[in-house]
Design a protein around this motif. Structure first.
Motif: not given
Length: 141
Positions: A106-127
């Motif tokens: 049940t915690e995997a969805v929350r970890r997926l969401r965190r992974l999604h956020w980290s990918g978006m934030l890294c991309n935003a920093a590079l942009v």
């Protein structure tokens, strides 16, 4: 086309896939990640994002080397290297979380969401870094 113009064009071309991801990825914040087709689409988007940054980053690095700008070439090369190295690591983590979710964690969805956020934030920093470097690249053309 002058070498400096090629370098600026390469930088703009590198910004296209990053900008698309910057605009497209927040849409996944509005849907639940416990729906398999949604997460497969998200996974595919991340996969192609890493590949596009790697390819355009390699070409951008070559363009900056051709233009005689080793500092910018190193910066773009670092982005390309991070995309190449990070793709395997990121996709492996995403696949592990998808498997855990499918196995009933049940915690995997929350970890997926965190992974999604980290990918978006890294991309935003590079942009942000690339966009702020445009005046310095274009200044000496």
């Amino acid at each position: 086309m002058k070498p400096d113009a090629v370098a600026v064009a390469a930088l703009v071309i590198l910004l296209f896939p990053m900008g698309y991801f910057l605009l497209a990825s927040p849409a996944f914040l509005l849907v639940r990640l416990d729906i398999p087709p949604v997460t497969q689409l998200l996974r595919g988007m991340f996969n192609i994002q890493f590949r596009m940054i790697a390819v355009t980053g390699v070409f951008g690095t070559a363009a900056f080397i051709f233009a005689g700008r080793p500092l910018f070439a190193a910066g773009i090369g670092l982005i390309a290297a991070l995309a190449i190295w990070g793709r395997g690591r990121f996709m492996r983590r995403m696949d592990n979380e998808l498997s855990a979710r499918d196995a009933g964690d049940t915690e995997a969805v929350r970890r997926l969401r965190r992974l999604h956020w980290s990918g978006m934030l890294c991309n935003a920093a590079l942009v942000a870094a690339l966009v702020t470097s445009i005046p310095y690249v274009a200044m000496s053309t």
